[in-house]
Design a protein around this motif. Structure first.
Motif, PDB file in Angstrom:
ATOM      1  N   LEU A 108       0.826  -1.202   0.000  1.00 50.92           N
ATOM      2  CA  LEU A 108       0.000   0.000   0.000  1.00 50.92           C
ATOM      3  C   LEU A 108       0.863   1.255   0.000  1.00 50.92           C
ATOM      4  N   TYR A 109       2.166   1.083   0.049  1.00 51.51           N
ATOM      5  CA  TYR A 109       3.095   2.200   0.122  1.00 51.51           C
ATOM      6  C   TYR A 109       3.883   2.314  -1.169  1.00 51.51           C
ATOM      7  N   ALA A 110       4.122   3.553  -1.593  1.00 52.05           N
ATOM      8  CA  ALA A 110       5.012   3.764  -2.726  1.00 52.05           C
ATOM      9  C   ALA A 110       6.421   3.398  -2.261  1.00 52.05           C
ATOM     10  N   PRO A 111       7.216   2.770  -3.101  1.00 49.33           N
ATOM     11  CA  PRO A 111       8.545   2.339  -2.662  1.00 49.33           C
ATOM     12  C   PRO A 111       9.452   3.518  -2.331  1.00 49.33           C
ATOM     13  N   SER A 112      10.223   3.348  -1.285  1.00 51.02           N
ATOM     14  CA  SER A 112      11.238   4.320  -0.884  1.00 51.02           C
ATOM     15  C   SER A 112      12.470   3.534  -0.467  1.00 51.02           C
ATOM     16  N   ALA A 113      13.376   3.337  -1.395  1.00 48.95           N
ATOM     17  CA  ALA A 113      14.596   2.580  -1.138  1.00 48.95           C
ATOM     18  C   ALA A 113      15.766   3.320  -1.763  1.00 48.95           C
ATOM     19  N   LEU A 114      16.758   3.628  -0.951  1.00 52.01           N
ATOM     20  CA  LEU A 114      17.887   4.451  -1.392  1.00 52.01           C
ATOM     21  C   LEU A 114      19.212   3.778  -1.065  1.00 52.01           C
ATOM     22  N   VAL A 115      20.225   4.092  -1.863  1.00 49.78           N
ATOM     23  CA  VAL A 115      21.606   3.711  -1.574  1.00 49.78           C
ATOM     24  C   VAL A 115      22.387   5.011  -1.435  1.00 49.78           C
ATOM     25  N   LEU A 116      22.993   5.203  -0.288  1.00 53.17           N
ATOM     26  CA  LEU A 116      23.782   6.401  -0.009  1.00 53.17           C
ATOM     27  C   LEU A 116      25.254   6.011   0.039  1.00 53.17           C
ATOM     28  N   THR A 117      26.105   6.793  -0.617  1.00 49.34           N
ATOM     29  CA  THR A 117      27.547   6.531  -0.590  1.00 49.34           C
ATOM     30  C   THR A 117      28.278   7.796  -0.159  1.00 49.34           C
ATOM     31  N   ALA A 118      29.485   7.606   0.360  1.00 46.60           N
ATOM     32  CA  ALA A 118      30.329   8.738   0.747  1.00 46.60           C
ATOM     33  C   ALA A 118      31.778   8.387   0.442  1.00 46.60           C
ATOM     34  N   GLY A 119      32.530   9.400   0.010  1.00 51.71           N
ATOM     35  CA  GLY A 119      33.951   9.217  -0.267  1.00 51.71           C
ATOM     36  C   GLY A 119      34.649  10.561  -0.291  1.00 51.71           C
ATOM     37  N   HIS A 120      35.953  10.573  -0.085  1.00 56.06           N
ATOM     38  CA  HIS A 120      36.727  11.820  -0.071  1.00 56.06           C
ATOM     39  C   HIS A 120      37.111  12.225  -1.490  1.00 56.06           C
ATOM     40  N   GLY A 121      36.853  13.481  -1.824  1.00 59.38           N
ATOM     41  CA  GLY A 121      37.196  14.007  -3.132  1.00 59.38           C
ATOM     42  C   GLY A 121      36.269  15.127  -3.545  1.00 59.38           C
ATOM     43  N   GLU A 122      36.471  15.642  -4.748  1.00 60.32           N
ATOM     44  CA  GLU A 122      35.730  16.796  -5.248  1.00 60.32           C
ATOM     45  C   GLU A 122      34.363  16.451  -5.847  1.00 60.32           C
ATOM     46  N   SER A 123      34.264  15.318  -6.554  1.00 66.29           N
ATOM     47  CA  SER A 123      32.992  14.951  -7.188  1.00 66.29           C
ATOM     48  C   SER A 123      32.872  13.433  -7.270  1.00 66.29           C
ATOM     49  N   ALA A 124      31.637  12.971  -7.440  1.00 66.78           N
ATOM     50  CA  ALA A 124      31.390  11.525  -7.507  1.00 66.78           C
ATOM     51  C   ALA A 124      32.070  10.888  -8.710  1.00 66.78           C
ATOM     52  N   ALA A 125      32.306  11.664  -9.754  1.00 65.71           N
ATOM     53  CA  ALA A 125      32.932  11.131 -10.964  1.00 65.71           C
ATOM     54  C   ALA A 125      34.391  10.737 -10.723  1.00 65.71           C
ATOM     55  N   THR A 126      35.038  11.377  -9.751  1.00 69.67           N
ATOM     56  CA  THR A 126      36.458  11.114  -9.505  1.00 69.67           C
ATOM     57  C   THR A 126      36.716  10.402  -8.181  1.00 69.67           C
ATOM     58  N   VAL A 127      35.665  10.071  -7.448  1.00 69.33           N
ATOM     59  CA  VAL A 127      35.816   9.482  -6.120  1.00 69.33           C
ATOM     60  C   VAL A 127      35.337   8.038  -6.118  1.00 69.33           C
ATOM     61  N   THR A 128      36.107   7.188  -5.454  1.00 74.15           N
ATOM     62  CA  THR A 128      35.658   5.823  -5.201  1.00 74.15           C
ATOM     63  C   THR A 128      34.962   5.840  -3.848  1.00 74.15           C
ATOM     64  N   PRO A 129      33.705   5.404  -3.792  1.00 73.03           N
ATOM     65  CA  PRO A 129      32.996   5.424  -2.501  1.00 73.03           C
ATOM     66  C   PRO A 129      33.738   4.618  -1.443  1.00 73.03           C
TER      67      PRO A 129
END
Length: 143
Positions: free
Chosen positions: A36-57
């Motif tokens: 009865l609920y709309a799905p709410s499922a997330l994956v959160l990542t964090a890593g050191h660096g300037e942008s996600a394109a250059t960072v490995t989580p």
């Protein structure tokens, strides 16, 4: 009269045998929705660096908020409550009051991918350092 009664009985039994299963299918309730609920499922990542394109989580957690808070997020219930309060808008999350962080620049990139209340979510934000990340959104980014 005997033949008429016999034919009526035969016809009635035949109709029941043929149409009975069809009537049962017609009277059956429709399939209930999976949830009865709309799905709410997330994956959160964090890593050191300037942008996600250059960072490995370096860290990743899952967060499911419907029908109840769950996942590998350390404070899933609090994070889901904050996201509901912000209507799923990560930019609307506020930082904790009274948290003092150094101005040392050691950027941390956080990404969020998944579904929030049935809508696709893709979010990226760079924080000045780990302390700022952990204070922002109180619980959502504290992993």
């Amino acid at each position: 009269m005997r033949n008429t009664a016999r034919w009526a009985a035969t016809l009635g039994l035949t109709a029941t045998a043929v149409c009975g299963p069809l009537m049962g299918a017609a009277l059956a309730t429709p399939a209930a929705p999976a949830s009865l609920y709309a799905p709410s499922a997330l994956v959160l990542t964090a890593g050191h660096g300037e942008s996600a394109a250059t960072v490995t989580p370096e860290r990743a957690v899952t967060l499911t908020c419907a029908p109840k808070a769950s996942g590998t997020h350390p404070v899933a219930a609090d994070a889901c409550a904050e996201l509901r309060g912000a209507d799923g808008d990560f930019d609307a999350l506020k930082s904790k009051d009274g948290v003092l962080c150094t101005k040392q620049y050691d950027p941390v990139v956080v990404t969020v991918e998944g579904v929030w209340q049935g809508k696709r979510v893709s979010y990226e934000r760079t924080f000045g350092n780990e302390c700022v990340k952990n204070s922002y959104g109180a619980s959502v980014f504290a992993f």
